[in-house]
Write a protein that holds these residues in place. Structure first.
Motif, PDB file in Angstrom:
ATOM      1  N   VAL A   1     121.946 -32.787 124.549  1.00 32.34           N
ATOM      2  CA  VAL A   1     121.929 -32.098 123.269  1.00 32.34           C
ATOM      3  C   VAL A   1     121.326 -30.702 123.395  1.00 32.34           C
ATOM      4  O   VAL A   1     121.894 -29.727 122.913  1.00 32.34           O
ATOM      5  CB  VAL A   1     121.156 -32.923 122.212  1.00 32.34           C
ATOM      6  CG1 VAL A   1     121.041 -32.165 120.898  1.00 32.34           C
ATOM      7  CG2 VAL A   1     121.806 -34.276 122.013  1.00 32.34           C
ATOM      8  N   ASP A   2     120.165 -30.605 124.048  1.00 29.74           N
ATOM      9  CA  ASP A   2     119.479 -29.318 124.101  1.00 29.74           C
ATOM     10  C   ASP A   2     118.445 -29.324 125.221  1.00 29.74           C
ATOM     11  O   ASP A   2     118.097 -30.374 125.749  1.00 29.74           O
ATOM     12  CB  ASP A   2     118.784 -29.038 122.770  1.00 29.74           C
ATOM     13  CG  ASP A   2     118.371 -27.586 122.591  1.00 29.74           C
ATOM     14  OD1 ASP A   2     118.828 -26.721 123.373  1.00 29.74           O
ATOM     15  OD2 ASP A   2     117.569 -27.308 121.680  1.00 29.74           O
ATOM     16  N   ALA A   3     117.966 -28.146 125.547  1.00 32.30           N
ATOM     17  CA  ALA A   3     116.861 -27.975 126.486  1.00 32.30           C
ATOM     18  C   ALA A   3     115.942 -26.908 125.909  1.00 32.30           C
ATOM     19  O   ALA A   3     116.411 -25.927 125.328  1.00 32.30           O
ATOM     20  CB  ALA A   3     117.362 -27.547 127.857  1.00 32.30           C
ATOM     21  N   GLU A   4     114.654 -27.124 126.064  1.00 28.72           N
ATOM     22  CA  GLU A   4     113.678 -26.155 125.580  1.00 28.72           C
ATOM     23  C   GLU A   4     112.707 -25.852 126.709  1.00 28.72           C
ATOM     24  O   GLU A   4     112.058 -26.757 127.225  1.00 28.72           O
ATOM     25  CB  GLU A   4     112.928 -26.717 124.373  1.00 28.72           C
ATOM     26  CG  GLU A   4     111.884 -25.796 123.833  1.00 28.72           C
ATOM     27  CD  GLU A   4     111.104 -26.391 122.674  1.00 28.72           C
ATOM     28  OE1 GLU A   4     110.246 -25.661 122.137  1.00 28.72           O
ATOM     29  OE2 GLU A   4     111.326 -27.559 122.320  1.00 28.72           O
ATOM     30  N   VAL A   5     112.635 -24.594 127.098  1.00 26.50           N
ATOM     31  CA  VAL A   5     111.679 -24.171 128.112  1.00 26.50           C
ATOM     32  C   VAL A   5     110.391 -23.828 127.374  1.00 26.50           C
ATOM     33  O   VAL A   5     110.395 -22.992 126.468  1.00 26.50           O
ATOM     34  CB  VAL A   5     112.197 -22.949 128.903  1.00 26.50           C
ATOM     35  CG1 VAL A   5     111.175 -22.500 129.930  1.00 26.50           C
ATOM     36  CG2 VAL A   5     113.532 -23.271 129.558  1.00 26.50           C
ATOM     37  N   MET A   6     109.310 -24.481 127.754  1.00 27.14           N
ATOM     38  CA  MET A   6     108.039 -24.254 127.075  1.00 27.14           C
ATOM     39  C   MET A   6     107.530 -22.847 127.380  1.00 27.14           C
ATOM     40  O   MET A   6     107.842 -22.269 128.433  1.00 27.14           O
ATOM     41  CB  MET A   6     107.016 -25.299 127.502  1.00 27.14           C
ATOM     42  CG  MET A   6     107.445 -26.721 127.155  1.00 27.14           C
ATOM     43  SD  MET A   6     107.931 -26.974 125.433  1.00 27.14           S
ATOM     44  CE  MET A   6     106.398 -26.726 124.606  1.00 27.14           C
ATOM     45  N   PHE A   7     106.736 -22.298 126.480  1.00 23.88           N
ATOM     46  CA  PHE A   7     106.275 -20.919 126.555  1.00 23.88           C
ATOM     47  C   PHE A   7     105.596 -20.606 127.883  1.00 23.88           C
ATOM     48  O   PHE A   7     105.817 -19.564 128.466  1.00 23.88           O
ATOM     49  CB  PHE A   7     105.321 -20.623 125.390  1.00 23.88           C
ATOM     50  CG  PHE A   7     104.794 -19.225 125.386  1.00 23.88           C
ATOM     51  CD1 PHE A   7     105.615 -18.166 125.060  1.00 23.88           C
ATOM     52  CD2 PHE A   7     103.485 -18.963 125.720  1.00 23.88           C
ATOM     53  CE1 PHE A   7     105.142 -16.866 125.056  1.00 23.88           C
ATOM     54  CE2 PHE A   7     102.998 -17.665 125.720  1.00 23.88           C
ATOM     55  CZ  PHE A   7     103.823 -16.624 125.387  1.00 23.88           C
ATOM     56  N   GLY A   8     104.798 -21.520 128.393  1.00 25.73           N
ATOM     57  CA  GLY A   8     104.116 -21.298 129.663  1.00 25.73           C
ATOM     58  C   GLY A   8     105.067 -21.262 130.841  1.00 25.73           C
ATOM     59  O   GLY A   8     104.713 -20.789 131.915  1.00 25.73           O
ATOM     60  N   GLY A   9     106.283 -21.776 130.666  1.00 26.07           N
ATOM     61  CA  GLY A   9     107.290 -21.734 131.707  1.00 26.07           C
ATOM     62  C   GLY A   9     107.206 -22.850 132.731  1.00 26.07           C
ATOM     63  O   GLY A   9     108.021 -22.926 133.627  1.00 26.07           O
ATOM     64  N   GLY A  10     106.260 -23.742 132.607  1.00 24.46           N
ATOM     65  CA  GLY A  10     106.100 -24.787 133.599  1.00 24.46           C
ATOM     66  C   GLY A  10     106.774 -26.095 133.262  1.00 24.46           C
ATOM     67  O   GLY A  10     106.728 -27.044 134.044  1.00 24.46           O
ATOM     68  N   LYS A  11     107.416 -26.154 132.104  1.00 23.43           N
ATOM     69  CA  LYS A  11     107.996 -27.426 131.671  1.00 23.43           C
ATOM     70  C   LYS A  11     109.273 -27.192 130.884  1.00 23.43           C
ATOM     71  O   LYS A  11     109.375 -26.231 130.124  1.00 23.43           O
ATOM     72  CB  LYS A  11     106.967 -28.161 130.801  1.00 23.43           C
ATOM     73  CG  LYS A  11     107.439 -29.467 130.225  1.00 23.43           C
ATOM     74  CD  LYS A  11     106.320 -30.282 129.590  1.00 23.43           C
ATOM     75  CE  LYS A  11     105.774 -29.704 128.333  1.00 23.43           C
ATOM     76  NZ  LYS A  11     104.843 -30.607 127.636  1.00 23.43           N
TER      77      LYS A  11
END
Length: 142
Positions: free
Chosen positions: A103-113
């Motif tokens: 459905v979707d992907a979200e890259v967390m703000f810190g970029g590590g997840k």
């Protein structure tokens, strides 16, 4: 008394309250806050207000800062990373022969997840997919 602002993370999403401290914020300001999911960038949608005495504000997390140009660049670069992550995940879903719809992907703000959302008619064992995604993307996968 705490200075409370309402922050939203996705267009049309739920509004969460944060303690703005001494920051002077207005609607539309982009801010960096600490959430249970980690550091995130959000938009002020409810103007600052002083908390009433009967409101429980002890559990409110603080607004860390107003978003900087570098913060905004980081979020923009995550857009390209998100596109790559989606393509990689689709390829690996097909390789593993899993009956699921990404459905979707979200890259967390810190970029590590990266947090992937999917739909499946039945329960699926996708542990091998997560391992392969972590190797391919070199990030934490949820």
């Amino acid at each position: 008394m705490p200075n409370i602002v309402g922050v939203v993370f996705h267009k049309g999403g739920k509004v969460y309250d944060f303690d703005a401290g001494t920051l002077e914020l207005v609607r539309g300001d982009q801010v960096v806050v600490e959430t249970v999911r980690g550091t995130e960038l959000g938009t002020v949608t409810v103007a600052p207000r002083e908390a009433a005495e009967d409101e429980t504000t002890a559990s409110l997390k603080p607004v860390l800062r107003r978003a900087t140009a570098q913060d905004l660049e980081t979020v923009a670069s995550h857009s390209a990373l998100r596109t790559d992550a989606l393509a990689t995940c689709r390829k690996l879903i097909a390789r593993h022969g899993l009956e699921m719809k990404l459905v979707d992907a979200e890259v967390m703000f810190g970029g590590g997840k990266v947090v992937f959302s999917f739909f499946a008619e039945e329960r699926i064992d996708f542990r091998a997919l997560v391992v392969d995604l972590a190797k391919a993307l070199k990030m934490r996968i949820e």
